[in-house]
Scaffold this motif. Structure first.
Motif, PDB file in Angstrom:
ATOM      1  N   ALA A 148       0.847  -1.198   0.000  1.00 49.83           N
ATOM      2  CA  ALA A 148       0.000   0.000   0.000  1.00 49.83           C
ATOM      3  C   ALA A 148       0.877   1.241   0.000  1.00 49.83           C
ATOM      4  O   ALA A 148       2.083   1.174   0.283  1.00 49.83           O
ATOM      5  CB  ALA A 148      -0.919  -0.005   1.220  1.00 49.83           C
ATOM      6  N   ASP A 149       0.274   2.373  -0.307  1.00 53.48           N
ATOM      7  CA  ASP A 149       0.986   3.642  -0.303  1.00 53.48           C
ATOM      8  C   ASP A 149       1.209   4.135   1.125  1.00 53.48           C
ATOM      9  O   ASP A 149       0.416   3.848   2.028  1.00 53.48           O
ATOM     10  CB  ASP A 149       0.198   4.714  -1.062  1.00 53.48           C
ATOM     11  N   ALA A 150       2.281   4.897   1.324  1.00 51.62           N
ATOM     12  CA  ALA A 150       2.526   5.563   2.602  1.00 51.62           C
ATOM     13  C   ALA A 150       1.427   6.582   2.873  1.00 51.62           C
ATOM     14  O   ALA A 150       0.757   7.070   1.953  1.00 51.62           O
ATOM     15  CB  ALA A 150       3.885   6.248   2.577  1.00 51.62           C
ATOM     16  N   ALA A 151       1.248   6.932   4.140  1.00 47.84           N
ATOM     17  CA  ALA A 151       0.183   7.866   4.533  1.00 47.84           C
ATOM     18  C   ALA A 151       0.322   9.206   3.819  1.00 47.84           C
ATOM     19  O   ALA A 151      -0.669   9.773   3.341  1.00 47.84           O
ATOM     20  CB  ALA A 151       0.199   8.057   6.047  1.00 47.84           C
ATOM     21  N   LEU A 152       1.540   9.736   3.738  1.00 51.37           N
ATOM     22  CA  LEU A 152       1.730  11.025   3.083  1.00 51.37           C
ATOM     23  C   LEU A 152       1.420  10.924   1.593  1.00 51.37           C
ATOM     24  O   LEU A 152       0.813  11.833   1.018  1.00 51.37           O
ATOM     25  CB  LEU A 152       3.157  11.521   3.290  1.00 51.37           C
ATOM     26  N   ALA A 153       1.814   9.822   0.967  1.00 56.03           N
ATOM     27  CA  ALA A 153       1.528   9.643  -0.449  1.00 56.03           C
ATOM     28  C   ALA A 153       0.022   9.606  -0.700  1.00 56.03           C
ATOM     29  O   ALA A 153      -0.485  10.218  -1.649  1.00 56.03           O
ATOM     30  CB  ALA A 153       2.193   8.370  -0.965  1.00 56.03           C
ATOM     31  N   THR A 154      -0.696   8.886   0.145  1.00 60.48           N
ATOM     32  CA  THR A 154      -2.164   8.824   0.013  1.00 60.48           C
ATOM     33  C   THR A 154      -2.772  10.208   0.143  1.00 60.48           C
ATOM     34  O   THR A 154      -3.647  10.601  -0.641  1.00 60.48           O
ATOM     35  CB  THR A 154      -2.745   7.887   1.075  1.00 60.48           C
ATOM     36  N   LEU A 155      -2.322  10.961   1.141  1.00 58.98           N
ATOM     37  CA  LEU A 155      -2.837  12.323   1.347  1.00 58.98           C
ATOM     38  C   LEU A 155      -2.546  13.196   0.134  1.00 58.98           C
ATOM     39  O   LEU A 155      -3.439  13.900  -0.362  1.00 58.98           O
ATOM     40  CB  LEU A 155      -2.201  12.909   2.603  1.00 58.98           C
ATOM     41  N   LEU A 156      -1.304  13.156  -0.353  1.00 62.33           N
ATOM     42  CA  LEU A 156      -0.932  14.024  -1.472  1.00 62.33           C
ATOM     43  C   LEU A 156      -1.720  13.698  -2.737  1.00 62.33           C
ATOM     44  O   LEU A 156      -2.100  14.604  -3.491  1.00 62.33           O
ATOM     45  CB  LEU A 156       0.569  13.903  -1.746  1.00 62.33           C
ATOM     46  N   GLN A 157      -1.983  12.417  -2.982  1.00 62.19           N
ATOM     47  CA  GLN A 157      -2.694  12.059  -4.209  1.00 62.19           C
ATOM     48  C   GLN A 157      -4.203  12.265  -4.084  1.00 62.19           C
ATOM     49  O   GLN A 157      -4.819  12.857  -4.968  1.00 62.19           O
ATOM     50  CB  GLN A 157      -2.409  10.605  -4.597  1.00 62.19           C
ATOM     51  N   THR A 158      -4.799  11.789  -2.995  1.00 57.59           N
ATOM     52  CA  THR A 158      -6.264  11.797  -2.903  1.00 57.59           C
ATOM     53  C   THR A 158      -6.845  13.124  -2.435  1.00 57.59           C
ATOM     54  O   THR A 158      -7.979  13.447  -2.774  1.00 57.59           O
ATOM     55  CB  THR A 158      -6.744  10.692  -1.962  1.00 57.59           C
ATOM     56  N   LYS A 159      -6.078  13.903  -1.667  1.00 62.16           N
ATOM     57  CA  LYS A 159      -6.600  15.173  -1.149  1.00 62.16           C
ATOM     58  C   LYS A 159      -5.979  16.394  -1.810  1.00 62.16           C
ATOM     59  O   LYS A 159      -6.636  17.422  -1.965  1.00 62.16           O
ATOM     60  CB  LYS A 159      -6.392  15.249   0.363  1.00 62.16           C
ATOM     61  N   ALA A 160      -4.694  16.284  -2.173  1.00 61.27           N
ATOM     62  CA  ALA A 160      -4.024  17.436  -2.776  1.00 61.27           C
ATOM     63  C   ALA A 160      -3.986  17.365  -4.287  1.00 61.27           C
ATOM     64  O   ALA A 160      -3.782  18.384  -4.950  1.00 61.27           O
ATOM     65  CB  ALA A 160      -2.607  17.572  -2.221  1.00 61.27           C
TER      66      ALA A 160
END
Length: 537
Positions: free
Chosen positions: A158-170
């Motif tokens: 799975a993606d790292a937490a920061l990666a998930t945030l950057l892709q899905t929210k930013a």
């Protein structure tokens, strides 16, 4: 000579990364710069291999691209494809990548373009912007070797937490990951998996470490914005080596879950992540995007619930009291670094800020604490990974991890108490002085040849440290560099720190090596640093 298993694994990994680059992005032989060409940053403009549109896109800063992406003036797929090609070129010239995921990036970009067309709204503040990641950030389906041969062919689930945030929210687009040194614990970027990353500004020099692959990629303009990590200077040193801006935040400001560590479980000195960029504005845009997503809610429970705060009068534009640390008491910065520091201090004084001198009396203890905390496990975490494949050690850079003795729990607790007392003493000293920030060099060097890093940066840089929130300094000194010893202060004290390029380069007419017959070195390391100084014209 018999080829070892680790060599076979590494050769296979290097081949796989190179073969992941599409044929149309392989530099033609007749255009490939000769090995003797040091500066390859001019290649995109001089080779004729990039189109005018590709050059216009990849030469743009993030803040120039974002409004065009948000309005639809530029398609994310077009922008992503241009940066994929330039990143591919960067790897062929500097060996800066550890993984590629070009198709993932292009598919994400197509989805973002469709979202904008359907809704008329960008997905987030970084909508459609390609963002590169340091190797230790997990991306599903890709390795995160952190320079260990034993971690090859171990794709993340799975993606790292920061990666998930950057892709899905930013709305960020991921397309590459970048090379690091073994265990991310060296100040140069070299390992037995992908080999050595070199500096695109001068391939005889290092881009620093451990975020050196990231810095090399951004300096080549193969990425408009990247994310690295820092535990002992791993963002600040590469920024200084390549003339970039970076922020080393305090722990808890940005999410860190889902990343691979070279020393898992080591928390005596917390690792943090932060952006690398070519401008201060791009750095701020990234920070706004991450903090604006409120990561304390669902990305990482260790994130502090502190919303983004914009300075307002009377804080905005007020005169500051800034301390300057001219050396760390263990080594004198080389002449170009001192010149960069002096010019920055003079610019601050001319702007009306109050400058005071800061004693380096605590720096040696800070370095000693940092070193002891790094090897508190006796180097076992690193030694176990090295032993799995029999890969060789990079000595003397990693000698401490190869030979240290493990501390017992009681001794480790004593070390933590010593660290806390050190932090408290520094805080009391800071508050008693009434300063707003500390300005100092990151390392003493003005240039470092590959394989010769001795706590040094390859371009003069300066840093500003603050015990509270990140400081973004306006003109007149948007140029920045890095300062000697700050990696000890900011890491051991968990202070936020911004590193910036000064714009100063080595000048043989201005920078003269010290006369070693007259100079009295502070230490044997200082003697070695000063005696090895060379300032070619």
């Amino acid at each position: 000579m018999k080829v070892q298993i680790w060599e076979q694994v590494a050769a296979r990994k290097q081949k796989a990364v190179l073969e992941s680059i599409p044929a149309e992005w392989i530099i033609p032989d007749h255009l490939m710069p000769p090995d003797s060409q040091d500066d390859v940053t001019t290649f995109p403009e001089t080779s004729g291999w990039f189109t005018a549109e590709e050059l216009a896109i990849t030469n743009s800063e993030a803040l120039e691209l974002l409004p065009k992406l948000a309005s639809g003036e530029l398609k994310s797929e077009t922008v992503t494809r241009a940066f994929c090609k330039r990143a591919a070129a960067a790897h062929q010239l500097t060996n800066c990548l550890s993984e590629t995921c070009f198709e993932r990036g292009l598919e994400t970009a197509r989805q973002l373009d469709a979202h904008l067309a359907r809704t008329g709204l960008p997905l987030g503040p970084l909508h459609g912007l390609p963002v590169s990641l340091k190797d230790n950030f997990h991306l599903a389906g890709l390795d995160a070797t952190v320079g260990f041969v034993s971690h090859v062919d171990c794709p993340a689930a799975a993606d790292a937490a920061l990666a998930t945030l950057l892709q899905t929210k930013a709305g960020a687009v991921f397309y590459v990951k970048t090379n690091v040194p073994t265990a991310m614990m060296m100040a140069e970027t070299v390992n037995n998996v992908m080999g050595r990353t070199v500096n695109p500004l001068n391939r005889r020099l290092t881009p620093g470490g451990s975020s050196g692959g990231e810095a090399a990629l951004i300096a080549f303009r193969g990425s408009p914005l990247g994310v690295g990590t820092d535990i002992g200077g791993s963002l600040r040193i590469p920024a200084a080596c390549t003339g970039l801006f970076t922020l080393r935040p305090s722990f808890g400001r940005f999410p860190t879950l889902g990343c691979r560590s070279g020393m898992p479980g080591q928390e005596a000195v917390q690792s943090v992540n932060g952006p690398l960029a070519r401008t201060l504005g791009d750095l701020e845009a990234y920070c706004r995007a991450v903090v604006g997503a409120e990561p304390w809610h669902d990305a990482d429970p260790r994130c502090l619930p502190i919303p983004w705060r914009t300075p307002s009068p009377p804080l905005l534009g007020r005169k500051l009291k800034i301390a300057v640390m001219w050396d760390d008491g263990m080594a004198l910065p080389t002449p170009p670094v001192t010149r960069a520091l002096r010019r920055t201090a003079d610019a601050l004084a001319s702007a009306g800020h109050e400058l005071v001198e800061w004693s380096s009396k605590d720096q040696a203890q800070g370095l000693d604490l940092l070193n002891r905390m790094f090897v508190a496990d006796g180097g076992l975490a690193i030694r176990e990974e090295i032993a799995k494949t029999g890969e060789p050690w990079f000595l003397p850079a990693m000698a401490a991890y190869a030979s240290s003795q493990e501390l017992g729990t009681r001794d480790l607790w004593r070390l933590h108490a010593e660290r806390q007392a050190y932090q408290q003493r520094h805080l009391e000293r800071w508050n008693a002085s009434g300063i707003d920030a500390l300005l100092c060099p990151t390392t003493p060097y003005a240039s470092v040849e590959n394989g010769k890093f001795r706590h040094a940066s390859s371009l003069p840089g300066l840093s500003l440290s603050s015990p509270t929130s990140p400081i973004f300094i306006p003109d007149p000194f948007s140029p920045v560099a890095t300062v000697i010893g700050l990696e000890v202060d900011a890491s051991g004290l968990d202070q936020s720190c911004i590193s910036f390029p000064t714009g100063i380069k080595v000048d043989a007419a201005l920078d003269k090596a010290l006369d070693m017959l007259l100079y009295q070195p502070m230490s044997e390391v200082d003697k070695m640093i000063q005696s090895e100084c060379e300032f070619p014209s």
